[in-house]
Design an enzyme around this catalytic site. Structure first.
Site, PDB file in Angstrom:
ATOM      1  N   ALA A   1       0.773  -1.251   0.000  1.00 20.17           N
ATOM      2  CA  ALA A   1       0.000   0.000   0.000  1.00 20.17           C
ATOM      3  C   ALA A   1       0.805   1.302   0.000  1.00 20.17           C
ATOM      4  CB  ALA A   1      -0.962   0.003   1.184  1.00 20.17           C
ATOM      5  N   ALA A   2       2.079   1.286   0.408  1.00 21.39           N
ATOM      6  CA  ALA A   2       2.803   2.559   0.547  1.00 21.39           C
ATOM      7  C   ALA A   2       3.198   3.124  -0.814  1.00 21.39           C
ATOM      8  CB  ALA A   2       4.047   2.357   1.400  1.00 21.39           C
TER       9      ALA A   2
ATOM     10  N   LYS B   1      -3.337   4.229  -3.898  1.00 18.01           N
ATOM     11  CA  LYS B   1      -4.542   3.427  -4.164  1.00 18.01           C
ATOM     12  C   LYS B   1      -5.382   3.260  -2.900  1.00 18.01           C
ATOM     13  CE  LYS B   1      -2.210   2.258  -8.059  1.00 18.01           C
ATOM     14  NZ  LYS B   1      -0.757   2.403  -8.220  1.00 18.01           N
TER      15      LYS B   1
ATOM     16  N   ARG C   1       8.511   2.886   4.828  1.00 18.83           N
ATOM     17  CA  ARG C   1       7.450   3.223   3.874  1.00 18.83           C
ATOM     18  C   ARG C   1       6.070   3.110   4.529  1.00 18.83           C
ATOM     19  NH1 ARG C   1       8.402   3.633  -1.493  1.00 18.83           N
ATOM     20  NH2 ARG C   1       6.446   2.631  -2.112  1.00 18.83           N
TER      21      ARG C   1
ATOM     22  N   ASP D   1      -0.879  -4.028  -5.676  1.00 20.08           N
ATOM     23  CA  ASP D   1      -0.171  -3.072  -6.530  1.00 20.08           C
ATOM     24  C   ASP D   1       1.304  -3.459  -6.386  1.00 20.08           C
ATOM     25  OD1 ASP D   1       0.125  -0.902  -8.227  1.00 20.08           O
ATOM     26  OD2 ASP D   1       0.396   0.504  -6.566  1.00 20.08           O
TER      27      ASP D   1
ATOM     28  N   CYS E   1       3.281  -0.882 -12.521  1.00 21.75           N
ATOM     29  CA  CYS E   1       3.557   0.294 -13.357  1.00 21.75           C
ATOM     30  C   CYS E   1       4.653  -0.084 -14.350  1.00 21.75           C
ATOM     31  CB  CYS E   1       3.927   1.507 -12.508  1.00 21.75           C
ATOM     32  SG  CYS E   1       5.313   1.236 -11.421  1.00 21.75           S
TER      33      CYS E   1
HETATM   34  N1  SAM Z   1       0.067   0.980  -3.896  1.00 20.31           N
HETATM   35  C1  SAM Z   1       1.039   2.005  -3.670  1.00 20.31           C
HETATM   36  C2  SAM Z   1       0.428   3.339  -4.026  1.00 20.31           C
HETATM   37  O1  SAM Z   1      -0.529   3.373  -4.798  1.00 20.31           O
HETATM   38  O2  SAM Z   1       0.875   4.355  -3.494  1.00 20.31           O
HETATM   39  C3  SAM Z   1       2.347   1.745  -4.402  1.00 20.31           C
HETATM   40  C4  SAM Z   1       2.920   0.395  -4.107  1.00 20.31           C
HETATM   41  S1  SAM Z   1       4.487   0.094  -4.809  1.00 20.31           S
HETATM   42  C5  SAM Z   1       4.147  -0.075  -6.470  1.00 20.31           C
HETATM   43  C6  SAM Z   1       4.816  -1.524  -4.294  1.00 20.31           C
HETATM   44  C7  SAM Z   1       5.056  -1.700  -2.815  1.00 20.31           C
HETATM   45  O3  SAM Z   1       5.281  -3.091  -2.557  1.00 20.31           O
HETATM   46  C8  SAM Z   1       6.278  -0.979  -2.270  1.00 20.31           C
HETATM   47  O4  SAM Z   1       5.889  -0.079  -1.258  1.00 20.31           O
HETATM   48  C9  SAM Z   1       7.179  -2.070  -1.728  1.00 20.31           C
HETATM   49  O5  SAM Z   1       7.829  -1.733  -0.522  1.00 20.31           O
HETATM   50  C10 SAM Z   1       6.203  -3.208  -1.499  1.00 20.31           C
HETATM   51  N2  SAM Z   1       6.854  -4.555  -1.537  1.00 20.31           N
HETATM   52  C11 SAM Z   1       8.124  -4.860  -1.866  1.00 20.31           C
HETATM   53  N3  SAM Z   1       8.324  -6.186  -1.747  1.00 20.31           N
HETATM   54  C12 SAM Z   1       7.187  -6.724  -1.325  1.00 20.31           C
HETATM   55  C13 SAM Z   1       6.779  -8.054  -1.002  1.00 20.31           C
HETATM   56  N4  SAM Z   1       7.591  -9.069  -1.120  1.00 20.31           N
HETATM   57  N5  SAM Z   1       5.529  -8.221  -0.574  1.00 20.31           N
HETATM   58  C14 SAM Z   1       4.664  -7.185  -0.461  1.00 20.31           C
HETATM   59  N6  SAM Z   1       5.006  -5.911  -0.763  1.00 20.31           N
HETATM   60  C15 SAM Z   1       6.237  -5.698  -1.180  1.00 20.31           C
END
Ligand code: SAM
Length: 430
Positions: free
Chosen positions: A111-112, A116, A139, A179, A232
């Protein structure tokens, strides 16, 4: 124009054929910036009348627009008041796909910083429960601040791995957003640092990680529920082929919709989104959240609320008091959460055994209901946001400090001045 990896360009050429020159030309224009109005706080029409930058409503999404001017809107008082979220226009399209989904219990797994999550929260309008999760703690803190700024009342912010959550919440959610972390091909203009990190090997690594995250989401989804998967990036391994492989491995799921937003076809930097529905499976209820009651603390809060709010404070949710006196308004339907938690419902404040001290989150979620409000202009608001003291001749006590009527935080009035209670870590730099 940014310098793109040769191999990436070759892959795009093979994929797009005669559409490739238009795709390449899209890199000549500056990255498109977007802004989404937080309809939990203000309508799109009202916001347009106030809008601080030259800003035009989107053609497809009524609450969003493209920022045309170059102002630094993150430092704008309306941003601090949670009136809008800056979001890349194609990323907003993912939120559009969640509009028709059931949302009693929603999980945003990655979510970070909260684009979304805050979009879905606006659609939920305080109903149901929204769990916003981020695996990376720094994050997750930013996510939590954004959830607070936007005044979201019906959620929790967690920091856990998808695997941990899957153990706690089998077959439990109606909607799960994935996401996914990806190779970020749609971010090359906005974040050129992502370019040297790109390689085919990294695309493959991302695809493996995404498969694992999707697997956890599948376990946590209730029958009839939906996963909205997005990236993305343009790489098929992470997008269409990922979904194809998932559907093959999970016959209980069907594909509802799949969309690719290319920068030469859509006014945005690029995204992929797919909606998957689970037609078969269980629906399980998670264990309900165990409320800790503290009658003395609740009496102190009620005494404060009587003074502070213009009307009797009635809202859905139950008051939960921790042993250290911190008090929360927990939404109905909240399950037990045995994971690292950064935010639970709305933090009301702290009881020290004698007095109740309100929290910043209370002002952001319920500030419009306060009796005493100090309304500042945009220029005066910057003084408050920098943490400075203000002069004010209203009656002593706690007040909500507002910009043009929209809550920014708390102040305590005494002897003609307002003691600034805007959180130190969030202040506008001098
Ligand atoms: N949904 C967010 C938004 O709209 O602002 C953006 C999300 S970003 C594309 C993907 C996120 O997935 C990052 O914050 C990252 O730290 C996290 N992430 C990285 N590895 C992950 C894992 N193994 N499982 C879940 N989340 C992970």
């Amino acid at each position: 124009m940014v310098r793109l990896p040769e191999k990436f360009l070759q892959r795009m050429y093979e994929r797009l054929g005669d559409r490739y020159p238009a795709f390449l030309a899209s890199y000549k224009r500056p990255p498109l910036k977007g802004l989404r109005v937080n309809t939990l706080k203000i309508s799109a029409e009202e916001f347009c009348a106030l809008a601080p930058a030259e800003f035009a409503l989107g053609e497809q999404i009524t609450e969003s627009g493209y920022i045309v001017g170059g102002e630094k809107l993150g430092a704008d008082p309306y941003h601090f008041a949670g009136l809008f979220y800056m979001q890349e226009p194609s990323a907003m399209q993912v939120g559009e796909l969640t509009k028709g989904c059931k949302k009693e219990r929603v999980l945003d797994l990655c979510a970070a910083p909260g684009g979304k999550t805050t979009h879905v929260a606006a659609q939920m309008a305080g109903k149901g429960v929204l769990f916003s999760n981020e695996i990376d703690f720094p994050r997750a803190k930013i996510l939590s601040e954004n959830v607070e700024r936007m005044g979201i009342r019906n959620g929790g912010v967690m920091c856990a791995s998808p695997e941990t959550l899957a153990e706690f919440f089998p077959a439990c959610f109606d909607l799960i957003l994935v996401d996914a972390p990806c190779s970020g091909e749609g971010m090359f203009k906005k974040e050129p640092n992502a370019i040297p990190e790109w390689s085919e090997e990294n695309v493959a690594r991302c695809a493996v990680r995404q498969r694992g995250i999707l697997e956890c989401a599948a376990q946590m989804l209730a029958r009839g529920g939906r996963i909205v998967y997005s990236t993305c990036t343009f790489a098929e391994e992470e997008d269409e082929w990922q979904i194809e492989a998932f559907l093959k491995a999970h016959p209980a799921f069907t594909l509802v919709e799949e969309k690719k937003f290319y920068p030469h076809e859509f006014r945005g930097e690029g995204h992929f989104a797919a909606v998957l529905e689970k037609r078969e499976g269980e629906i399980l209820a998670a264990k309900p959240f165990r409320i800790q009651k503290n009658a003395a603390a609740e009496r102190a809060f009620c005494g404060f609320a009587e003074e502070f709010f213009a009307e009797p404070f009635r809202t859905e949710g139950r008051i939960h008091t921790l042993a250290d006196g911190r008090m929360y308004l927990v939404p109905e339907g909240m399950p037990e959460l045995n994971v690292r938690l950064l935010r639970l419902g709305v933090e009301l404040g702290e009881w020290d055994g004698k007095n109740f001290k309100p929290a910043h989150a209370l002002a952001m979620a319920f500030g419009t209901l306060a009796k005493k409000k100090i309304s500042l202009s945009r220029e005066e608001a910057k003084i408050y946001l920098r943490g400075e003291t203000l002069a004010c001749d209203i009656e002593s006590g706690w007040a909500v400090v507002c910009v043009d009527g929209f809550p920014l935080g708390l102040g305590k009035v005494s002897g003609g001045t307002v003691k600034n209670h805007f959180p130190k870590g969030l202040r506008l730099r001098k």
